[in-house]
Design a protein around this motif. Sequence first.
Motif, mmCIF file in Angstrom:
data_model
loop_
_atom_site.group_PDB
_atom_site.id
_atom_site.type_symbol
_atom_site.label_atom_id
_atom_site.label_comp_id
_atom_site.label_asym_id
_atom_site.label_seq_id
_atom_site.Cartn_x
_atom_site.Cartn_y
_atom_site.Cartn_z
ATOM 1 N N ALA A 463 2.309 -2.765 2.227
ATOM 2 C CA ALA A 463 1.996 -2.640 0.783
ATOM 3 C C ALA A 463 2.196 -0.980 0.537
ATOM 4 O O ALA A 463 2.530 -0.735 -0.591
ATOM 5 N N GLU A 464 2.331 -0.066 1.626
ATOM 6 C CA GLU A 464 2.537 1.345 1.238
ATOM 7 C C GLU A 464 3.863 1.416 0.747
ATOM 8 O O GLU A 464 4.161 2.156 -0.291
ATOM 9 N N TYR A 465 4.926 0.650 1.323
ATOM 10 C CA TYR A 465 6.138 0.713 0.915
ATOM 11 C C TYR A 465 6.337 0.284 -0.487
ATOM 12 O O TYR A 465 6.960 1.152 -1.376
ATOM 13 N N ARG A 466 5.570 -0.845 -0.913
ATOM 14 C CA ARG A 466 5.798 -1.245 -2.161
ATOM 15 C C ARG A 466 5.084 -0.276 -3.181
ATOM 16 O O ARG A 466 5.786 -0.095 -4.235
ATOM 17 N N ARG A 467 4.211 0.320 -2.872
ATOM 18 C CA ARG A 467 3.261 1.131 -3.954
ATOM 19 C C ARG A 467 4.253 2.284 -4.024
ATOM 20 O O ARG A 467 4.474 2.699 -5.303
ATOM 21 N N THR A 468 4.796 2.859 -2.889
ATOM 22 C CA THR A 468 5.579 4.131 -3.201
ATOM 23 C C THR A 468 6.931 3.548 -4.123
ATOM 24 O O THR A 468 7.140 4.520 -4.937
ATOM 25 N N ALA A 469 7.274 2.525 -3.918
ATOM 26 C CA ALA A 469 8.722 1.802 -4.521
ATOM 27 C C ALA A 469 8.631 1.762 -5.675
ATOM 28 O O ALA A 469 9.115 2.207 -6.642
ATOM 29 N N ALA A 470 7.302 1.095 -6.120
ATOM 30 C CA ALA A 470 7.095 0.897 -7.655
ATOM 31 C C ALA A 470 6.867 2.188 -8.472
ATOM 32 O O ALA A 470 7.213 2.200 -9.327
ATOM 33 N N SER A 471 6.285 3.181 -7.838
ATOM 34 C CA SER A 471 5.588 4.468 -8.491
ATOM 35 C C SER A 471 7.169 5.075 -8.660
ATOM 36 O O SER A 471 7.562 5.705 -9.747
#
Length: 499
Positions: A463-471
């Motif tokens: 989830a953390e990777y995805r949050r950072t990547a989307a940002s």
Amino acid sequence: MIDFYLNGRRQQCADVPAETSLLELLRLHLGKTGTKEGCASGDCGACTVAIGELDAQGELEYRSANACILPAHQVASCHLVTVEGLARSDTPHSAQPHSSQLHPAQAAMVDHHGSQCGFCTPGIVMSLFTLYEQQRRTRAPLTQQHLEQALGGNLCRCTGYRPIRDAALAMGDYPDFQLAWADNTELADNLAGLRSDAYVAPQNYAMPQDIAALREMKRLRPRAKLVAGGTDLWLETTQRLETLDDIIDVHQVAELRTIDETAGGWWIGAAITLAELSPLFSEHFPAFEHLLHRFASSQIRNRGTLGGNIANASPIGDGPPVLLALGARLRLDGPEGARELPLEDFFLDYRKTALAEHEFIAAIFIPHPSAGRNLKHNLKIWKLSKRREDDISAVLGAFAWRIEEGVLRDVRLAFGGMAAIPLRATATEATLEGRAPDSAAFAAARQQLGEELTPMNDVRGSAEYRRTAASNLLERLRLMIEADNNHSAIKVTLDAYAH
Ligand SMILES: Cc1cc2nc3c(=O)[nH]c(=O)nc-3n(C[C@H](O)[C@H](O)[C@H](O)COP(=O)(O)OP(=O)(O)OC[C@H]3O[C@@H](n4cnc5c(N)ncnc54)[C@H](O)[C@@H]3O)c2cc1C
Ligand code: FES
Ligand code: FES
């Protein structure tokens, strides 16, 4: 009865159970074991075959497909070519065909040492064969891009790809080759004859030809599974070992196979394949066309449909976020009539949709990019996945906007992999709407995005990777807009990484 042509010869297969894959039909029913099973999930390409169908001019066009996840009944009225159908065996008693009898796809693989253990080789040869046929038909030069598209769905674990690539590049240098079945000049006419013959389906595999028949089937058998390309549904039997014992096949329903242009946009029939969308997208939505190259593999795009991509309601499907960004609508149909709804109202929860039991998706409406206001419509799509070819997204961002008098308008930010369903980040859109596309506006948007979405946590990304990547994708968008406005050289760098 499945009535079709296999390597130039008519085949009639009776009593084939509904859930039989084409690979099972070939290997178990017909004893044609040249086509291999590697993964049985559409990933490795060992089972690649070529399916010939008549085009609008009545000529045979061959496309690659994964036999392991292709419903056997879908080859009715087609010309199926397998690896056994390529080499000429004019001297039937010779133990091995002499290289001059090999198809250029095979001869080049031999001459360039493109095979070691050989397990992947029949599939690679069939992908090369369809590439060869396409080049022959279109007389187009063989580009690196064509080559990658043709071979992106074939894995080889021991040869390494350079010799295979060399073989592909050399195929055109071999003398013209006459396939054994090409002597049958009546093949296309014979296939056209089969098409008009009534296809006799087993009781539990219906193949309606028009929407009225499909509505009636859905009325009689509301629980029957719909299949279009089968590239998603067939995994239920090959991977989860579930029984598919009641099937309605929509891939030949005439009304689901058309693209109708209206003043406001296009109604795309749900059974139009991803490969068939390529010309429309390349003219009007180049970013969407670019994404298609990263959508699965040629084999999958040749069979998989836009309707199936939406109906499976995967949170990491590639089509839905783009369609959300474009403001797409759906036409649902069924025995009780048709209705329309915006795509965002279709996805309710994880794999749950607004589709009622008796309904099906008939068509998808994509508005014309210049519809509405007379402002340049922009679209950017970025897919993040571990492999470039044939991989599912960890995160996909699809962003549409216009710039009016220096501020952002009609901002639509849609994501896959960032929640249980594909969705728009509407609160984040609101932070950008009406503002200049500057660092302050985008900083606020990134902050809002972190609060608005709850990404998935799975093998494709935490989830953390995805949050950072989307940002970070939003930041990439800001840099793109800035580079566009200033005609800056930075754009080149950004494009280079923007797959
Ligand atoms: C190796 C591999 C790679 C893949 N890579 C990607 C990828 O990169 N990106 C991606 O988004 N997807 C990917 N997929 C998933 C799949 O290929 C796509 O979602 C494809 O578009 C599904 O279309 P289909 O016609 O094959 O659907 P099917 O398998 O025929 O059907 C899928 C679901 O939709 C239902 N359905 C089909 N048509 C209708 C209709 N008209 N009305 C209502 N319900 C319907 C079926 O009942 C089923 O539940 C991949 C699959 C495989 C096997
Ligand atoms: S066996 Fe691997 S793609 Fe079919
Ligand atoms: S030659 Fe062994 S997997 Fe390709």
